[in-house]
Design a protein around this motif. Structure first.
Motif, PDB file in Angstrom:
ATOM      1  N   PHE A  68      45.081  42.328  49.718  1.00 41.82           N
ATOM      2  CA  PHE A  68      43.745  41.908  49.276  1.00 41.82           C
ATOM      3  C   PHE A  68      43.829  41.148  47.954  1.00 41.82           C
ATOM      4  O   PHE A  68      43.242  40.076  47.799  1.00 41.82           O
ATOM      5  CB  PHE A  68      42.838  43.126  49.112  1.00 41.82           C
ATOM      6  CG  PHE A  68      41.531  42.807  48.430  1.00 41.82           C
ATOM      7  CD1 PHE A  68      40.466  42.317  49.143  1.00 41.82           C
ATOM      8  CD2 PHE A  68      41.387  42.970  47.045  1.00 41.82           C
ATOM      9  CE1 PHE A  68      39.269  41.992  48.515  1.00 41.82           C
ATOM     10  CE2 PHE A  68      40.198  42.652  46.411  1.00 41.82           C
ATOM     11  CZ  PHE A  68      39.144  42.161  47.153  1.00 41.82           C
ATOM     12  N   TYR A  69      44.568  41.710  47.003  1.00 39.33           N
ATOM     13  CA  TYR A  69      44.644  41.078  45.686  1.00 39.33           C
ATOM     14  C   TYR A  69      45.452  39.778  45.711  1.00 39.33           C
ATOM     15  O   TYR A  69      45.434  39.020  44.737  1.00 39.33           O
ATOM     16  CB  TYR A  69      45.205  42.055  44.660  1.00 39.33           C
ATOM     17  CG  TYR A  69      44.192  43.095  44.236  1.00 39.33           C
ATOM     18  CD1 TYR A  69      43.041  42.722  43.548  1.00 39.33           C
ATOM     19  CD2 TYR A  69      44.369  44.440  44.537  1.00 39.33           C
ATOM     20  CE1 TYR A  69      42.100  43.664  43.169  1.00 39.33           C
ATOM     21  CE2 TYR A  69      43.429  45.401  44.165  1.00 39.33           C
ATOM     22  CZ  TYR A  69      42.293  44.995  43.481  1.00 39.33           C
ATOM     23  OH  TYR A  69      41.341  45.924  43.110  1.00 39.33           O
ATOM     24  N   GLY A  70      46.090  39.508  46.808  1.00 37.52           N
ATOM     25  CA  GLY A  70      46.710  38.195  46.971  1.00 37.52           C
ATOM     26  C   GLY A  70      45.682  37.108  47.233  1.00 37.52           C
ATOM     27  O   GLY A  70      45.974  35.917  47.062  1.00 37.52           O
ATOM     28  N   TYR A  71      44.485  37.530  47.639  1.00 35.87           N
ATOM     29  CA  TYR A  71      43.408  36.581  47.932  1.00 35.87           C
ATOM     30  C   TYR A  71      42.285  36.615  46.899  1.00 35.87           C
ATOM     31  O   TYR A  71      41.700  35.578  46.566  1.00 35.87           O
ATOM     32  CB  TYR A  71      42.805  36.875  49.310  1.00 35.87           C
ATOM     33  CG  TYR A  71      43.713  36.549  50.466  1.00 35.87           C
ATOM     34  CD1 TYR A  71      43.798  35.257  50.969  1.00 35.87           C
ATOM     35  CD2 TYR A  71      44.498  37.535  51.053  1.00 35.87           C
ATOM     36  CE1 TYR A  71      44.628  34.952  52.042  1.00 35.87           C
ATOM     37  CE2 TYR A  71      45.333  37.243  52.127  1.00 35.87           C
ATOM     38  CZ  TYR A  71      45.388  35.939  52.613  1.00 35.87           C
ATOM     39  OH  TYR A  71      46.224  35.644  53.671  1.00 35.87           O
ATOM     40  N   PHE A  72      41.959  37.805  46.408  1.00 37.46           N
ATOM     41  CA  PHE A  72      40.815  37.952  45.514  1.00 37.46           C
ATOM     42  C   PHE A  72      41.183  38.837  44.328  1.00 37.46           C
ATOM     43  O   PHE A  72      41.924  39.809  44.473  1.00 37.46           O
ATOM     44  CB  PHE A  72      39.627  38.583  46.261  1.00 37.46           C
ATOM     45  CG  PHE A  72      39.178  37.805  47.456  1.00 37.46           C
ATOM     46  CD1 PHE A  72      38.421  36.654  47.310  1.00 37.46           C
ATOM     47  CD2 PHE A  72      39.519  38.219  48.737  1.00 37.46           C
ATOM     48  CE1 PHE A  72      38.009  35.927  48.414  1.00 37.46           C
ATOM     49  CE2 PHE A  72      39.117  37.505  49.846  1.00 37.46           C
ATOM     50  CZ  PHE A  72      38.364  36.348  49.685  1.00 37.46           C
ATOM     51  N   SER A  73      40.620  38.510  43.173  1.00 38.35           N
ATOM     52  CA  SER A  73      40.938  39.259  41.963  1.00 38.35           C
ATOM     53  C   SER A  73      40.092  40.523  41.820  1.00 38.35           C
ATOM     54  O   SER A  73      40.439  41.416  41.049  1.00 38.35           O
ATOM     55  CB  SER A  73      40.724  38.369  40.736  1.00 38.35           C
ATOM     56  OG  SER A  73      39.364  37.943  40.652  1.00 38.35           O
ATOM     57  N   SER A  74      38.962  40.601  42.556  1.00 36.84           N
ATOM     58  CA  SER A  74      38.057  41.743  42.411  1.00 36.84           C
ATOM     59  C   SER A  74      37.066  41.767  43.561  1.00 36.84           C
ATOM     60  O   SER A  74      36.960  40.818  44.343  1.00 36.84           O
ATOM     61  CB  SER A  74      37.284  41.637  41.088  1.00 36.84           C
ATOM     62  OG  SER A  74      36.456  40.476  41.107  1.00 36.84           O
ATOM     63  N   LYS A  75      36.298  42.849  43.612  1.00 32.84           N
ATOM     64  CA  LYS A  75      35.228  42.951  44.608  1.00 32.84           C
ATOM     65  C   LYS A  75      34.183  41.867  44.372  1.00 32.84           C
ATOM     66  O   LYS A  75      33.659  41.276  45.327  1.00 32.84           O
ATOM     67  CB  LYS A  75      34.595  44.347  44.540  1.00 32.84           C
ATOM     68  CG  LYS A  75      33.535  44.590  45.604  1.00 32.84           C
ATOM     69  CD  LYS A  75      33.048  46.045  45.614  1.00 32.84           C
ATOM     70  CE  LYS A  75      32.145  46.357  44.443  1.00 32.84           C
ATOM     71  NZ  LYS A  75      31.447  47.661  44.598  1.00 32.84           N
ATOM     72  N   GLU A  76      33.869  41.587  43.108  1.00 34.97           N
ATOM     73  CA  GLU A  76      32.871  40.556  42.821  1.00 34.97           C
ATOM     74  C   GLU A  76      33.375  39.175  43.219  1.00 34.97           C
ATOM     75  O   GLU A  76      32.596  38.346  43.699  1.00 34.97           O
ATOM     76  CB  GLU A  76      32.473  40.561  41.343  1.00 34.97           C
ATOM     77  CG  GLU A  76      31.371  39.556  41.040  1.00 34.97           C
ATOM     78  CD  GLU A  76      30.644  39.831  39.731  1.00 34.97           C
ATOM     79  OE1 GLU A  76      29.642  39.146  39.478  1.00 34.97           O
ATOM     80  OE2 GLU A  76      31.073  40.720  38.983  1.00 34.97           O
ATOM     81  N   ALA A  77      34.665  38.921  43.040  1.00 37.82           N
ATOM     82  CA  ALA A  77      35.214  37.630  43.462  1.00 37.82           C
ATOM     83  C   ALA A  77      35.097  37.471  44.972  1.00 37.82           C
ATOM     84  O   ALA A  77      34.823  36.370  45.478  1.00 37.82           O
ATOM     85  CB  ALA A  77      36.672  37.518  43.030  1.00 37.82           C
ATOM     86  N   LEU A  78      35.275  38.544  45.693  1.00 33.51           N
ATOM     87  CA  LEU A  78      35.120  38.524  47.146  1.00 33.51           C
ATOM     88  C   LEU A  78      33.665  38.259  47.519  1.00 33.51           C
ATOM     89  O   LEU A  78      33.379  37.432  48.400  1.00 33.51           O
ATOM     90  CB  LEU A  78      35.588  39.858  47.731  1.00 33.51           C
ATOM     91  CG  LEU A  78      35.355  40.096  49.227  1.00 33.51           C
ATOM     92  CD1 LEU A  78      35.975  38.991  50.069  1.00 33.51           C
ATOM     93  CD2 LEU A  78      35.906  41.461  49.630  1.00 33.51           C
ATOM     94  N   PHE A  79      32.745  38.943  46.860  1.00 31.74           N
ATOM     95  CA  PHE A  79      31.317  38.721  47.117  1.00 31.74           C
ATOM     96  C   PHE A  79      30.956  37.262  46.852  1.00 31.74           C
ATOM     97  O   PHE A  79      30.269  36.617  47.647  1.00 31.74           O
ATOM     98  CB  PHE A  79      30.489  39.643  46.231  1.00 31.74           C
ATOM     99  CG  PHE A  79      29.017  39.628  46.540  1.00 31.74           C
ATOM    100  CD1 PHE A  79      28.483  40.524  47.453  1.00 31.74           C
ATOM    101  CD2 PHE A  79      28.168  38.724  45.915  1.00 31.74           C
ATOM    102  CE1 PHE A  79      27.114  40.512  47.745  1.00 31.74           C
ATOM    103  CE2 PHE A  79      26.815  38.699  46.199  1.00 31.74           C
ATOM    104  CZ  PHE A  79      26.278  39.596  47.115  1.00 31.74           C
TER     105      PHE A  79
END
Length: 205
Positions: A44-55
């Motif tokens: 997951f962290y290979g794609y997004f830095s945080s839950k908010e970045a994913l949102f």
């Protein structure tokens, strides 16, 4: 499936869409998103830095599209010669609303996140920001009318904000409740007629 396969990002975003839709940003569990997507936390962290970045990755394209088209309509009206504005007052807004209904009906799930599930993110004031733009435009239009020699009763910023907020929330209510496109468009047209008549009444001595 390998975690760096082309489908991994899509699986993460789909799992996040479902989790955010059910629980909102604040209640959503990153652990549950990762589990549902079938990937490791490291992947997951290979794609997004945080839950908010994913949102943000899910809603930003839609926030940009909706606000961008809205601001374009505002600019088009603002750039009209003053004497032409009264006869065009509902043209640009009507065009935007029709486009908006069609857009939301084609992107319901991520737009619902933007409008209803964004508390705790930088998008939680999205509708409020639109309202503020509309209020400023309304106050400027009132000044234009007065410069054209028309008598307009006093309408202060707070009242304009309340009315604009009611209008935007009513319109978004119509398009986020899974109404069929034709019904949503009909309701939005009726709301537009209702609010246009109301504003004209308030602006008439």
């Amino acid at each position: 499936m390998q975690e760096d396969s082309p489908g991994t990002l899509e699986k993460i975003e789909q799992a996040a869409l479902e989790e955010f839709s059910e629980k909102g940003f604040l209640g959503a569990s990153l652990r549950q998103i990762v589990k549902q997507a079938g990937v490791t936390t490291g992947a997951f962290y290979g794609y997004f830095s945080s839950k908010e970045a994913l949102f943000a990755a899910i809603v930003e394209p839609h926030a940009r599209a909706l606000m961008g088209r809205f601001m374009k309509a505002q600019r088009s009206f603002a750039e009209l010669p003053a004497n032409e504005k009264p006869e065009h007052v509902a043209v640009e807004s009507g065009s935007y609303l029709h486009w908006m209904v069609e857009y939301i009906c084609h992107h319901r799930a991520p737009v619902k996140l933007l409008l209803c599930r964004a508390e705790g993110t930088g998008y939680e004031n999205f509708i409020h920001d639109m309202v503020e733009v509309e209020v400023e435009s309304t106050l400027q239009y009132i000044q234009v009318l007065r410069c054209l020699g028309r008598s307009v009763p006093e309408l202060d910023r707070q009242l304009c904000h309340i009315l604009a907020s009611g209008m935007f929330n009513a319109i978004f209510e119509v398009v986020i409740h899974n109404l069929p496109y034709e019904q949503a468009m009909r309701y939005v047209n009726q709301l537009r007629d209702f609010y246009t008549a109301g504003w004209l009444k308030l602006m008439t001595p």
